[in-house]
Design a protein around this motif. Structure first.
Motif, PDB file in Angstrom:
ATOM      1  N   MET A   1       0.794  -1.228   0.000  1.00 34.96           N
ATOM      2  CA  MET A   1       0.000   0.000   0.000  1.00 34.96           C
ATOM      3  C   MET A   1       0.834   1.289   0.000  1.00 34.96           C
ATOM      4  N   CYS A   2       1.907   1.287   0.776  1.00 31.45           N
ATOM      5  CA  CYS A   2       2.703   2.506   0.913  1.00 31.45           C
ATOM      6  C   CYS A   2       3.376   2.917  -0.391  1.00 31.45           C
ATOM      7  N   THR A   3       3.393   2.023  -1.391  1.00 29.74           N
ATOM      8  CA  THR A   3       4.031   2.387  -2.654  1.00 29.74           C
ATOM      9  C   THR A   3       3.130   3.293  -3.498  1.00 29.74           C
TER      10      THR A   3
ATOM     11  N   ASP B   1       3.577   6.944   5.745  1.00 30.53           N
ATOM     12  CA  ASP B   1       3.608   6.013   4.614  1.00 30.53           C
ATOM     13  C   ASP B   1       2.318   5.202   4.530  1.00 30.53           C
ATOM     14  N   CYS B   2       1.676   4.992   5.664  1.00 29.47           N
ATOM     15  CA  CYS B   2       0.410   4.241   5.684  1.00 29.47           C
ATOM     16  C   CYS B   2      -0.245   4.469   7.041  1.00 29.47           C
ATOM     17  N   ASP B   3      -1.491   4.043   7.149  1.00 30.33           N
ATOM     18  CA  ASP B   3      -2.246   4.211   8.388  1.00 30.33           C
ATOM     19  C   ASP B   3      -1.588   3.454   9.554  1.00 30.33           C
TER      20      ASP B   3
ATOM     21  N   GLN C   1       8.762  -4.720  11.406  1.00 32.38           N
ATOM     22  CA  GLN C   1       8.285  -6.094  11.234  1.00 32.38           C
ATOM     23  C   GLN C   1       6.770  -6.190  11.008  1.00 32.38           C
ATOM     24  N   HIS C   2       6.018  -5.137  11.360  1.00 33.09           N
ATOM     25  CA  HIS C   2       4.576  -5.175  11.102  1.00 33.09           C
ATOM     26  C   HIS C   2       4.304  -5.252   9.597  1.00 33.09           C
ATOM     27  N   CYS C   3       5.293  -4.817   8.791  1.00 32.24           N
ATOM     28  CA  CYS C   3       5.134  -4.824   7.332  1.00 32.24           C
ATOM     29  C   CYS C   3       4.918  -6.230   6.775  1.00 32.24           C
ATOM     30  N   TYR C   4       5.351  -7.232   7.517  1.00 28.35           N
ATOM     31  CA  TYR C   4       5.100  -8.612   7.076  1.00 28.35           C
ATOM     32  C   TYR C   4       3.599  -8.857   6.888  1.00 28.35           C
ATOM     33  N   GLY C   5       2.780  -8.096   7.598  1.00 28.05           N
ATOM     34  CA  GLY C   5       1.323  -8.238   7.450  1.00 28.05           C
ATOM     35  C   GLY C   5       0.845  -7.852   6.060  1.00 28.05           C
ATOM     36  N   CYS C   6       1.608  -7.014   5.375  1.00 26.84           N
ATOM     37  CA  CYS C   6       1.210  -6.564   4.029  1.00 26.84           C
ATOM     38  C   CYS C   6       1.693  -7.500   2.940  1.00 26.84           C
ATOM     39  N   THR C   7       2.604  -8.402   3.282  1.00 26.60           N
ATOM     40  CA  THR C   7       3.207  -9.254   2.243  1.00 26.60           C
ATOM     41  C   THR C   7       2.914 -10.729   2.459  1.00 26.60           C
TER      42      THR C   7
HETATM   43  S1  SF4 Z   1       2.862  -1.601   7.052  1.00 25.17           S
HETATM   44 FE1  SF4 Z   1       4.841  -1.429   6.009  1.00 25.17          FE
HETATM   45  S2  SF4 Z   1       4.599  -2.489   4.039  1.00 25.17           S
HETATM   46 FE2  SF4 Z   1       2.565  -2.120   4.880  1.00 25.17          FE
HETATM   47  S3  SF4 Z   1       1.911  -0.244   3.928  1.00 25.17           S
HETATM   48 FE3  SF4 Z   1       2.834   0.304   5.889  1.00 25.17          FE
HETATM   49  S4  SF4 Z   1       4.985   0.713   5.480  1.00 25.17           S
HETATM   50 FE4  SF4 Z   1       4.141  -0.342   3.697  1.00 25.17          FE
END
Ligand code: SF4
Ligand code: SF4
Lengths: 355, 112
Positions: A286-288, A301-303, A336-342
């Motif tokens: 999402m942050c992209t 970068d995101c919520d 490490q929370h970013c793993y939730g997005c991938t």
């Molecule tokens: S949690 Fe991390 S990967 Fe997910 S949108 Fe935010 S910054 Fe990007």
């Protein structure tokens, strides 16, 4: 399973009300001792470190953390006791940005965005800016919570708002467990009200999408088959229709992190996320393509990063200095929370991010 | 790395490692396993429920752990999960009892 709490972490003065502490937890333990690789290490393997934005497509504005519900999994730690509410002055700054942005989607979220006292005026003004897709994330029960909200469906229709609503399950039991007693019945009534004026009907331009997120320490199932189940059950039992279902992974922050730790699921959950890591999803996290704006006008970068108080790594930090080109030239702040997005098919506010 | 228990939840995560000691067979097994659980004439969800029931009749803690999570992920309710286990239990007990006819046959043959 812990009992539903009636207050936010902040109000309870809980340890995890502190964003710094959350970031610490996400960086320590199994990630510090090398048991699991950090997110940075993982995306470095595919040459994605630093993570960089692509073209900005979505402005997501959080107009306040106040909410009529206190859902157990809430990553905002929202609730009736939260007082962070976007002022009209900040909204005016946001409107300026909305008028000039290259983004095609505006996404209002909260809390319950409708509880912001300037919500309607803001929607009226923002809808004049000619944004292609104007989303309001409505929790549905707000429509039934108080008389003054009963006409929200008509208001949404008038401004051609795209309604995105959370519905954790097609059964009452599972829904009420996650979101509170009575939530299911109220949500059903609200959905019927939306359907009645054309929202969610097969060929209708009035978009109604539902958000599903798991009711505990597990990942969402396949989005397409969940959508099939939801559509079948809601139609069969209540004659309700909607357009798409977004299956969203719960990210380990705020109340969900608190729940994971209290129920001794934290490590297992992180293992699940890391095991389900899908390099193909990194491309479209999402942050992209999104910028998140907080109630007080700061940029993230995101919520999720907003809730972790991790501001954008850019000179442009606030609406008052907004500059889209400058802002887009930044490295995204990750943990490490970013793993939730991938995990699996990936997860964003628009559901999965891979085909 | 010996644990003091025959069963350790962490071992479930090591399942994939069985391939390391016999690559060809391990790989063939996991290919087969993955294929079995794909959407086919049965939905992946129906297969997961069957797996949950069989996990119980086989009394495999790893499988119970894995398919409880898997069925939850697919939106299966706990009532549906319990009913699936009852199906397994009914077949198990039925299979025991139906052998009673063998016993009856034998008795009838032996007794005057
Ligand atoms: S949690 Fe991390 S990967 Fe997910 S949108 Fe935010 S910054 Fe990007
Ligand atoms: S998840 Fe949504 S509806 Fe529930 S408390 Fe948080 S903001 Fe409110």
């Amino acid at each position: 399973m812990a009992k539903l709490k009636q207050q936010s972490l902040q109000k309870r003065d809980a340890e995890l009300a502190n964003a710094k502490r959350q970031v610490e937890i996400l960086s320590n333990g199994i990630f510090a001792n090398g048991e699991l690789p950090t997110f940075a290490k993982k995306i470095k393997e595919i040459n994605k470190l630093p993570l960089r934005p692509k073209k900005l497509e979505i402005l997501q504005i959080n107009v306040g953390y106040m909410c009529n519900q206190v859902c157990e999994h809430c990553h905002v730690d929202a609730g009736p006791d939260r007082k962070e509410i976007m002022t009209w002055e900040t909204m005016e700054l946001a409107l300026e940005v909305i008028k000039n942005t290259g983004a095609h989607t505006l996404d209002l979220t909260g809390g319950a965005p409708e509880m912001n006292p300037h919500f309607r005026r803001f929607v009226e003004e923002a809808s004049k800016a000619g944004i292609k897709d104007f989303i309001v994330r409505s929790n549905l029960t707000i429509i039934r919570a108080n008389k003054k909200y009963h006409d929200l469906p008509e208001f949404f229709k008038k401004h051609n708002v795209h309604v995105v609503s959370s519905m954790p399950h097609w059964t009452k039991g599972k829904t009420d467990k996650q979101r509170g007693e009575g939530v299911f019945d109220m949500s059903i009534t609200a959905l019927q009200q939306l359907n009645a004026i054309g929202y969610g009907m097969p060929d209708s331009g009035l978009r109604l999408d539902l958000v599903y997120n798991p009711n505990g320490a597990y990942l969402p199932g396949d989005q397409a088959s969940m959508e099939k189940e939801f559509k079948h059950a809601l139609m069969e039992d209540f004659g309700i229709q909607f357009h798409n279902l977004f299956a969203i992974t719960n990210l380990p922050i705020a109340r969900f992190l608190d729940y994971l730790i209290a129920s001794e699921n934290y490590e297992d959950y992180m293992y699940q996320l890391v095991e389900a890591y899908n390099p193909a999803a990194v491309e479209n996290v999402m942050c992209t393509n999104t910028i998140s704006i907080s109630w007080d006008g700061y940029l993230f970068d995101c919520d999720f990063n907003q809730m972790l108080k991790l501001p954008v790594a850019s000179k442009v930090k606030h609406l008052k200095d907004y500059n889209e080109d400058l802002l887009n030239d930044r490295n995204i702040v990750i943990s490490q929370h970013c793993y939730g997005c991938t995990a699996g098919a990936g997860s964003s506010c628009q559901g999965t991010v891979t085909e | 790395m010996a644990s003091n228990n025959y069963y350790d939840p962490a071992d479930l995560r090591k399942f994939g490692e069985i391939t390391e000691w016999s690559e060809e067979l391990g790989t063939k097994f996991f290919d087969y396993y993955g294929k079995v659980f794909e959407e086919g004439a049965l939905t992946a969800r129906e297969k997961a429920l069957i797996a949950l029931a069989v996990a119980h009749t086989e009394q495999c803690p790893y499988c119970i752990d894995a398919y409880t999570k898997d069925t939850l992920q697919r939106g299966v309710t706990k009532e549906q999960m319990m009913e699936a286990i009852h199906v397994g239990a009914a077949i198990k007990s039925g299979a025991t009892l139906v052998h009673g006819t063998m016993m009856m046959n034998k008795v009838n043959k032996l007794e005057m």
